[in-house]
Write a protein that holds these residues in place. Sequence first.
Motif, PDB file in Angstrom:
ATOM      1  N   MET A   1      -0.712   1.333 -24.812  1.00  0.00           N
ATOM      2  CA  MET A   1       0.017   2.516 -24.336  1.00  0.00           C
ATOM      3  C   MET A   1      -0.139   2.672 -22.829  1.00  0.00           C
ATOM      4  SD  MET A   1      -0.653   5.671 -26.970  1.00  0.00           S
ATOM      5  CE  MET A   1       0.078   7.077 -26.149  1.00  0.00           C
ATOM      6  N   LEU A   2       0.968   3.065 -22.174  1.00  0.00           N
ATOM      7  CA  LEU A   2       0.927   3.282 -20.725  1.00  0.00           C
ATOM      8  C   LEU A   2       0.713   4.779 -20.476  1.00  0.00           C
ATOM      9  CD1 LEU A   2       1.315   1.947 -17.923  1.00  0.00           C
ATOM     10  CD2 LEU A   2       3.758   2.430 -18.133  1.00  0.00           C
ATOM     11  N   ASN A   3      -0.539   5.165 -20.328  1.00  0.00           N
ATOM     12  CA  ASN A   3      -0.857   6.584 -20.122  1.00  0.00           C
ATOM     13  C   ASN A   3      -1.102   6.835 -18.643  1.00  0.00           C
ATOM     14  OD1 ASN A   3      -0.804   7.252 -22.931  1.00  0.00           O
ATOM     15  ND2 ASN A   3      -2.733   6.123 -23.122  1.00  0.00           N
ATOM     16  N   ILE A   4      -0.202   7.643 -18.048  1.00  0.00           N
ATOM     17  CA  ILE A   4      -0.237   7.830 -16.598  1.00  0.00           C
ATOM     18  C   ILE A   4      -0.493   9.290 -16.261  1.00  0.00           C
ATOM     19  CG2 ILE A   4       1.181   7.702 -14.505  1.00  0.00           C
ATOM     20  CD1 ILE A   4       2.796   5.507 -15.871  1.00  0.00           C
ATOM     21  N   VAL A   5      -1.439   9.529 -15.365  1.00  0.00           N
ATOM     22  CA  VAL A   5      -1.606  10.876 -14.821  1.00  0.00           C
ATOM     23  C   VAL A   5      -0.727  10.953 -13.582  1.00  0.00           C
ATOM     24  CG1 VAL A   5      -3.200  12.484 -13.701  1.00  0.00           C
ATOM     25  CG2 VAL A   5      -3.960  11.182 -15.708  1.00  0.00           C
ATOM     26  N   LEU A   6       0.277  11.839 -13.624  1.00  0.00           N
ATOM     27  CA  LEU A   6       1.156  12.042 -12.479  1.00  0.00           C
ATOM     28  C   LEU A   6       0.578  13.220 -11.708  1.00  0.00           C
ATOM     29  CD1 LEU A   6       3.716  11.395 -10.933  1.00  0.00           C
ATOM     30  CD2 LEU A   6       5.001  12.799 -12.545  1.00  0.00           C
ATOM     31  N   CYS A 190      -1.179  -0.144 -12.684  1.00  0.00           N
ATOM     32  CA  CYS A 190      -1.860   0.549 -13.790  1.00  0.00           C
ATOM     33  C   CYS A 190      -2.384  -0.478 -14.789  1.00  0.00           C
ATOM     34  CB  CYS A 190      -0.882   1.498 -14.514  1.00  0.00           C
ATOM     35  SG  CYS A 190      -0.518   2.967 -13.571  1.00  0.00           S
ATOM     36  N   LYS A 191      -3.448  -0.093 -15.504  1.00  0.00           N
ATOM     37  CA  LYS A 191      -4.054  -1.050 -16.441  1.00  0.00           C
ATOM     38  C   LYS A 191      -3.821  -0.593 -17.885  1.00  0.00           C
ATOM     39  CE  LYS A 191      -7.578  -1.621 -12.977  1.00  0.00           C
ATOM     40  NZ  LYS A 191      -8.463  -0.613 -12.385  1.00  0.00           N
ATOM     41  N   PRO A 192      -2.753  -1.101 -18.539  1.00  0.00           N
ATOM     42  CA  PRO A 192      -2.450  -0.637 -19.908  1.00  0.00           C
ATOM     43  C   PRO A 192      -3.571  -1.010 -20.901  1.00  0.00           C
ATOM     44  CG  PRO A 192      -0.610  -1.905 -19.020  1.00  0.00           C
ATOM     45  CD  PRO A 192      -1.756  -2.070 -18.073  1.00  0.00           C
TER      46      PRO A 192
END
Length: 192
Positions: A1-6, A190-192
């Motif tokens: 999952m690509l979980n990104i904090v914007l 980013c590191k999935p």
Amino acid sequence: MLNIVLFGAPGAGKGTQADKLVEKYDLVHLSTGDMLRSEVARQSARSAAIKQLIDKGQLVPDSMVAEMVAEKIGEHRHSNGIIFDGFPRTIPQAEMLDAMLAEQGLHVCGMVALNAPEDELVRRLLERGKYSGRDDDRDDDVVRRRIAVYHEKTAPLMDYYKAQAKYLPVVGVGGIDEIFANLCAAIKHCKP
Ligand code: AMP
């Protein structure tokens, strides 16, 4: 999952860019501000207390926000990923997010931070206040308080994610598409 904090101060353009990221990467948009405004609109038992804090430009208690986020992560744990917009906003929230994701065998892949000068933030928020229908965008004092709260409670999160080698700064000034291109370039790290 690509979980990104914007990440970014109020007015940095997180909501606009989150919509574009959701479309490009097929992600779920998790905005705690939107969730809290819906709760106010539903007129639940705690609506009045939440509205009072939002209208003053202050943060809602960590535990209340974390509970909403945990529920949403659970609902979407099999998605392509989640964009966290406006969350975490304090160090305890970031610690809770790490713990919640770890429980599901997941993690934050990166924190992309939109940077823009303070004058530009105030200008954008007051401009948005003319049509957003948000009382907290209309009043100059509240807008400045929100930015002050950001500096005091939220900005330290940059060091939190730097320590995890997940902090990815992005130039947040320019046209919407230009900023989006900067974000996409950062997301490659980013590191999935
Ligand atoms: P936003 O839409 O992200 O600008 O949030 C609007 C307001 O909702 C903030 O000024 C806070 O009062 C509240 N809020 C949103 N997200 C959080 C959060 N993660 N923690 C505490 N309060 C929040």
